[in-house]
Design a protein around this motif. Structure first.
Motif, PDB file in Angstrom:
ATOM      1  N   SER A 140       0.824  -1.204   0.000  1.00 22.18           N
ATOM      2  CA  SER A 140       0.000   0.000   0.000  1.00 22.18           C
ATOM      3  C   SER A 140       0.860   1.257   0.000  1.00 22.18           C
ATOM      4  CB  SER A 140      -0.936   0.002   1.214  1.00 22.18           C
ATOM      5  OG  SER A 140      -0.204  -0.040   2.427  1.00 22.18           O
ATOM      6  N   VAL A 141       1.987   1.222   0.719  1.00 23.24           N
ATOM      7  CA  VAL A 141       2.868   2.383   0.756  1.00 23.24           C
ATOM      8  C   VAL A 141       3.509   2.611  -0.612  1.00 23.24           C
ATOM      9  CG1 VAL A 141       4.965   3.341   1.779  1.00 23.24           C
ATOM     10  CG2 VAL A 141       3.310   2.151   3.219  1.00 23.24           C
ATOM     11  N   VAL A 178      -3.665   7.824   1.071  1.00 24.33           N
ATOM     12  CA  VAL A 178      -4.908   7.062   1.065  1.00 24.33           C
ATOM     13  C   VAL A 178      -4.712   5.546   1.105  1.00 24.33           C
ATOM     14  CG1 VAL A 178      -6.953   6.523  -0.314  1.00 24.33           C
ATOM     15  CG2 VAL A 178      -6.307   8.894   0.113  1.00 24.33           C
ATOM     16  N   PRO A 179      -3.821   4.930   0.293  1.00 21.74           N
ATOM     17  CA  PRO A 179      -3.703   3.465   0.387  1.00 21.74           C
ATOM     18  C   PRO A 179      -3.381   2.953   1.792  1.00 21.74           C
ATOM     19  CG  PRO A 179      -2.670   4.250  -1.619  1.00 21.74           C
ATOM     20  CD  PRO A 179      -3.004   5.471  -0.816  1.00 21.74           C
ATOM     21  N   PRO A 180      -2.352   3.491   2.469  1.00 21.10           N
ATOM     22  CA  PRO A 180      -2.137   3.019   3.839  1.00 21.10           C
ATOM     23  C   PRO A 180      -3.260   3.413   4.790  1.00 21.10           C
ATOM     24  CG  PRO A 180      -0.602   4.796   3.295  1.00 21.10           C
ATOM     25  CD  PRO A 180      -1.270   4.397   2.033  1.00 21.10           C
ATOM     26  N   ALA A 181      -3.965   4.514   4.511  1.00 19.78           N
ATOM     27  CA  ALA A 181      -5.092   4.903   5.357  1.00 19.78           C
ATOM     28  C   ALA A 181      -6.210   3.880   5.269  1.00 19.78           C
ATOM     29  CB  ALA A 181      -5.600   6.291   4.957  1.00 19.78           C
ATOM     30  N   PHE A 182      -6.555   3.461   4.049  1.00 22.13           N
ATOM     31  CA  PHE A 182      -7.570   2.422   3.889  1.00 22.13           C
ATOM     32  C   PHE A 182      -7.123   1.120   4.566  1.00 22.13           C
ATOM     33  CE2 PHE A 182      -9.770   4.364  -0.002  1.00 22.13           C
ATOM     34  CZ  PHE A 182     -10.933   4.607   0.707  1.00 22.13           C
ATOM     35  N   GLU A 183      -5.820   0.847   4.527  1.00 21.27           N
ATOM     36  CA  GLU A 183      -5.320  -0.402   5.113  1.00 21.27           C
ATOM     37  C   GLU A 183      -5.370  -0.378   6.631  1.00 21.27           C
ATOM     38  OE1 GLU A 183      -1.272  -3.206   5.141  1.00 21.27           O
ATOM     39  OE2 GLU A 183      -1.347  -1.364   3.936  1.00 21.27           O
ATOM     40  N   HIS A 184      -5.018   0.771   7.236  1.00 17.58           N
ATOM     41  CA  HIS A 184      -4.810   0.800   8.685  1.00 17.58           C
ATOM     42  C   HIS A 184      -5.955   1.436   9.474  1.00 17.58           C
ATOM     43  CE1 HIS A 184      -0.753  -0.748   8.224  1.00 17.58           C
ATOM     44  NE2 HIS A 184      -0.488   0.205   7.337  1.00 17.58           N
ATOM     45  N   ILE A 185      -6.601   2.475   8.938  1.00 18.59           N
ATOM     46  CA  ILE A 185      -7.694   3.095   9.702  1.00 18.59           C
ATOM     47  C   ILE A 185      -9.047   2.884   9.023  1.00 18.59           C
ATOM     48  CG2 ILE A 185      -6.153   4.828  10.695  1.00 18.59           C
ATOM     49  CD1 ILE A 185      -7.329   6.882   8.817  1.00 18.59           C
ATOM     50  N   THR A 186      -9.046   2.180   7.914  1.00 14.70           N
ATOM     51  CA  THR A 186     -10.244   1.699   7.201  1.00 14.70           C
ATOM     52  C   THR A 186     -11.299   2.796   7.019  1.00 14.70           C
ATOM     53  OG1 THR A 186     -11.208   0.808   9.256  1.00 14.70           O
ATOM     54  CG2 THR A 186      -9.776  -0.655   7.982  1.00 14.70           C
ATOM     55  N   TRP A 187     -12.508   2.585   7.587  1.00 15.35           N
ATOM     56  CA  TRP A 187     -13.627   3.496   7.331  1.00 15.35           C
ATOM     57  C   TRP A 187     -13.418   4.895   7.901  1.00 15.35           C
ATOM     58  CZ3 TRP A 187     -16.099   5.559  11.566  1.00 15.35           C
ATOM     59  CH2 TRP A 187     -15.905   4.909  12.795  1.00 15.35           C
ATOM     60  N   LYS A 188     -12.522   5.033   8.856  1.00 19.21           N
ATOM     61  CA  LYS A 188     -12.277   6.356   9.445  1.00 19.21           C
ATOM     62  C   LYS A 188     -11.635   7.317   8.434  1.00 19.21           C
ATOM     63  CE  LYS A 188     -11.575   4.312  14.032  1.00 19.21           C
ATOM     64  NZ  LYS A 188     -11.537   2.899  13.584  1.00 19.21           N
ATOM     65  N   THR A 189     -11.099   6.767   7.322  1.00 15.55           N
ATOM     66  CA  THR A 189     -10.569   7.624   6.258  1.00 15.55           C
ATOM     67  C   THR A 189     -11.647   8.570   5.749  1.00 15.55           C
ATOM     68  OG1 THR A 189      -9.070   5.836   5.588  1.00 15.55           O
ATOM     69  CG2 THR A 189      -9.434   7.629   4.000  1.00 15.55           C
ATOM     70  N   TYR A 190     -12.876   8.063   5.626  1.00 18.46           N
ATOM     71  CA  TYR A 190     -13.986   8.903   5.162  1.00 18.46           C
ATOM     72  C   TYR A 190     -14.308  10.004   6.177  1.00 18.46           C
ATOM     73  CZ  TYR A 190     -15.028   5.712   1.315  1.00 18.46           C
ATOM     74  OH  TYR A 190     -14.960   4.970   0.168  1.00 18.46           O
ATOM     75  N   THR A 207     -11.679   2.134  -7.830  1.00 16.17           N
ATOM     76  CA  THR A 207     -11.803   0.678  -7.987  1.00 16.17           C
ATOM     77  C   THR A 207     -11.633  -0.031  -6.647  1.00 16.17           C
ATOM     78  OG1 THR A 207      -9.460   0.540  -8.597  1.00 16.17           O
ATOM     79  CG2 THR A 207     -11.056   0.654 -10.388  1.00 16.17           C
ATOM     80  N   TYR A 208     -10.809   0.528  -5.741  1.00 19.83           N
ATOM     81  CA  TYR A 208     -10.701  -0.036  -4.396  1.00 19.83           C
ATOM     82  C   TYR A 208     -12.061   0.009  -3.703  1.00 19.83           C
ATOM     83  CZ  TYR A 208      -5.532   0.085  -4.429  1.00 19.83           C
ATOM     84  OH  TYR A 208      -4.197  -0.112  -4.697  1.00 19.83           O
ATOM     85  N   VAL A 209     -12.724   1.161  -3.794  1.00 18.78           N
ATOM     86  CA  VAL A 209     -14.006   1.344  -3.110  1.00 18.78           C
ATOM     87  C   VAL A 209     -15.044   0.365  -3.647  1.00 18.78           C
ATOM     88  CG1 VAL A 209     -15.881   2.965  -2.624  1.00 18.78           C
ATOM     89  CG2 VAL A 209     -13.512   3.769  -2.643  1.00 18.78           C
ATOM     90  N   PHE A 210     -15.161   0.258  -4.957  1.00 15.07           N
ATOM     91  CA  PHE A 210     -16.179  -0.615  -5.538  1.00 15.07           C
ATOM     92  C   PHE A 210     -15.826  -2.089  -5.351  1.00 15.07           C
ATOM     93  CE2 PHE A 210     -17.741   2.825  -8.709  1.00 15.07           C
ATOM     94  CZ  PHE A 210     -18.469   3.406  -7.671  1.00 15.07           C
ATOM     95  N   THR A 211     -14.543  -2.420  -5.293  1.00 17.85           N
ATOM     96  CA  THR A 211     -14.163  -3.802  -4.985  1.00 17.85           C
ATOM     97  C   THR A 211     -14.596  -4.162  -3.571  1.00 17.85           C
ATOM     98  OG1 THR A 211     -12.271  -3.767  -6.496  1.00 17.85           O
ATOM     99  CG2 THR A 211     -12.235  -5.398  -4.728  1.00 17.85           C
ATOM    100  N   ALA A 218      -3.795  -4.854  -0.238  1.00 15.13           N
ATOM    101  CA  ALA A 218      -3.941  -4.690   1.205  1.00 15.13           C
ATOM    102  C   ALA A 218      -4.783  -3.475   1.551  1.00 15.13           C
ATOM    103  CB  ALA A 218      -2.558  -4.562   1.854  1.00 15.13           C
ATOM    104  N   SER A 219      -4.878  -2.512   0.633  1.00 13.98           N
ATOM    105  CA  SER A 219      -5.686  -1.315   0.880  1.00 13.98           C
ATOM    106  C   SER A 219      -7.176  -1.625   0.816  1.00 13.98           C
ATOM    107  CB  SER A 219      -5.349  -0.240  -0.157  1.00 13.98           C
ATOM    108  OG  SER A 219      -3.999   0.138  -0.048  1.00 13.98           O
ATOM    109  N   GLU A 220      -7.536  -2.729   0.197  1.00 14.04           N
ATOM    110  CA  GLU A 220      -8.936  -3.150   0.155  1.00 14.04           C
ATOM    111  C   GLU A 220      -9.215  -3.936   1.433  1.00 14.04           C
ATOM    112  OE1 GLU A 220      -9.034  -3.446  -4.724  1.00 14.04           O
ATOM    113  OE2 GLU A 220      -8.421  -5.167  -3.519  1.00 14.04           O
ATOM    114  N   SER A 221      -9.344  -3.200   2.522  1.00 10.71           N
ATOM    115  CA  SER A 221      -9.317  -3.778   3.869  1.00 10.71           C
ATOM    116  C   SER A 221     -10.689  -4.015   4.458  1.00 10.71           C
ATOM    117  CB  SER A 221      -8.530  -2.845   4.801  1.00 10.71           C
ATOM    118  OG  SER A 221      -9.123  -1.546   4.799  1.00 10.71           O
TER     119      SER A 221
END
Length: 535
Positions: A57-58, A439-451, A291-295, A371-374
């Protein structure tokens, strides 16, 4: 009558430079979840099913961020290059740089080569995104400038959509050609931009600043007088340019430090934050990683194409919803779109956060390639996420998208406008770079809190706009100066009309134009000299 067809042709040609940014977004967002890409740049090995896991993700964040990093450098360099080479030639140089970058990206066999190619592409985007609005502004009649400059944002949305469908078609190709063909094809618009500009004129204002007054007069006659140098509009426009250039030459060259002087600091802060906030809405992040979001919303269960199709729908929404701004932005003004856009985007980000936070589960090992698709969501909640994401795009397209390019140039006096807009554009690319990497590591580590993070940004920008962003639409430069109360030497306080009390006085401006301009001038879109070149 002015040769508006020629002006529109030049504008539509020049904004291809803006469309290059859109090509870059799609050429990455549509590919990062595909197996050919993941296998070519595989860094994490294979899952239990033998599928490539691709970059970390990094690393993926760094690959995406290489483009805005190059754009930051390109935007800063473009001002110096434009002053010496001219607006048109600078854009042409940007197109050549884009072609070189696309060749490197297309030929990439490892991650570092891909990052270098994307940095070169970004350098080209930085040049074009900064200088295309300048070129268009300096060739267009006054009453057409807002619409024509806004075409840059529309071109970006078209670039996203067109390249995305190219990537969709190429997804059926086996092997690395699935991503190399789109990366090769994206150089073709730059070829067309370079060749097309060869037969178009240089900015008349730049020609005048270089002492080439006769050429400037001929260009004005070509664009606004059907070749007649004695045309009334042409002669008046020439007088305005001459007066502006003389005014500039009567002062020392504009210095960067002047933008941070007490009397100018408020304008600088507003201009820079307009571009910063446009990035902190999260829109470009949505485009890069949609594509991450829709996946994660379950669309990948039917294959890669099941993700690409709804993603292309969101890009089509982006194109369509930008059109109202092209038609009615001057009627709406600047404050209303910014306030409405930030409120709606905040709402849809919160909805996505709730859906992922409440209904998401942890993916099974090997379920998703990145891994970002967490998170994994299915059922009605997944469709709410898909619809909410599309509505987010529809909220950005007619509001912060075009206004973020139109608003900053209106804030500054002529002498400082070039450096001020360059600074604002540099701020845009700085935050684009940071967010693409984040964003990629954010989706991986803090997931929905990114939004939630981006929702908070939208709420803060709504308050910032309401209290400190004045309305500048359909106002002369004198009126803008009065808004900031910086007309008196040494003025340091913001004691003009409060931002939330400023209004878009379009009806008053239209009435004044009718009284001041002759019928012929009105037909040509002419604003009086007092409005165009205030003392």
């Amino acid at each position: 009558m002015a040769n508006h067809k020629r002006i529109y042709r030049i504008a539509f040609l020049a904004v291809i430079g803006g469309a290059l940014f859109g090509f870059d977004i799609s050429s990455m967002s549509a590919i990062i979840a595909t197996q050919p890409y993941l296998c070519q740049f595989n860094e994490r090995g294979f899952d239990d099913k033998g599928q490539c896991l691709g970059p970390s993700s990094v690393t993926q964040g760094g690959i995406v961020a290489a483009m805005p990093g190059g754009s930051l450098v390109g935007a800063l360099v473009s001002g110096w290059l434009s002053d010496r080479m001219g607006r048109k030639k600078t854009i042409m140089i940007g197109s050549i740089v884009w072609i070189v970058g696309s060749i490197v990206v297309c030929a990439s066999v490892h991650l570092s080569m891909l990052a270098i190619g994307r940095f070169i592409n970004g350098f080209a985007v930085g040049i074009c995104s900064a200088q295309v609005p300048v070129y268009i502004t300096e060739i267009a009649p006054p009453t057409m400038r807002g619409r024509l400059v806004s075409l840059q944002q529309w071109a970006i949305t078209w670039g996203i959509l067109i390249m995305y469908f190219i990537c969709f078609g190429c997804s059926y190709i086996e092997g690395s050609a699935a991503f190399r063909v789109p990366w090769a094809l994206q150089m073709l618009p730059a070829v067309g931009l370079f060749v097309g500009l060869l037969r178009e004129p240089e900015s008349p204002r730049w020609l005048f600043t270089r002492g080439r007054e006769a050429e400037a007069e001929n260009v004005l006659a070509l664009l606004h007088g059907n070749g007649d140098v004695n045309n009334r509009f042409v002669q008046r426009e020439l007088q305005q340019i001459r007066a502006a250039v003389q005014e500039e030459h009567s002062h020392a060259d504009a210095r960067w430090s002047e933008l941070f002087a007490p009397k100018m600091l408020n304008r600088t802060a507003i201009g820079v934050f307009t571009q910063i906030w446009s990035q902190l809405t999260g829109m470009n992040v949505m485009m890069y990683y949609i594509t991450y979001v829709f996946t994660m919303a379950g669309l990948a269960e039917s294959g890669t194409n099941a993700v690409l199709i709804p993603s292309s729908v969101s890009f089509a929404i982006n194109v369509i919803m930008t059109v109202p701004a092209l038609l009615w932005l001057d009627r709406w003004g600047r404050r209303a779109p910014l306030l409405i856009g930030s409120a709606l985007m905040c709402l849809f980000l919160v909805i996505n956060a709730i859906m992922f936070g409440v209904y998401a589960r942890t993916p099974y090992p090997g379920e998703f390639p990145s891994a970002s698709e967490s998170m994994a969501v299915s059922g009605p909640a997944a469709w709410v996420i898909i619809v909410s994401t599309c509505l987010f795009v529809a909220s950005f397209a007619p509001t912060w998208g075009p206004v973020s390019w139109t608003y900053p140039p209106e804030l500054f006096p002529l002498r400082l406008r070039g450096k001020a807009v360059a600074l604002a554009t540099a701020a845009n690319w700085t935050f684009n770079f940071a967010l693409a990497y984040f964003v990629p590591p954010a989706f991986e580590h803090i997931t929905w809190k990114t939004y939630i993070i981006f929702a908070v940004f939208c709420a803060v920008m709504h308050l910032h706009v309401f209290f400190l962003f004045p309305e500048t639409a359909n106002k002369s430069l004198e009126e803008v100066a009065q808004l900031f109360d910086d007309t008196e030497p040494g003025a340091i306080k913001y004691i003009g009309t409060p931002a939330w009390k400023t209004r878009n006085n379009r009806a008053v401006m239209m009435e004044q134009e009718e009284k001041r301009a002759s019928p012929a001038d009105t037909e040509l879109g002419l604003i009086s000299p007092a409005q165009e070149c205030p003392k």
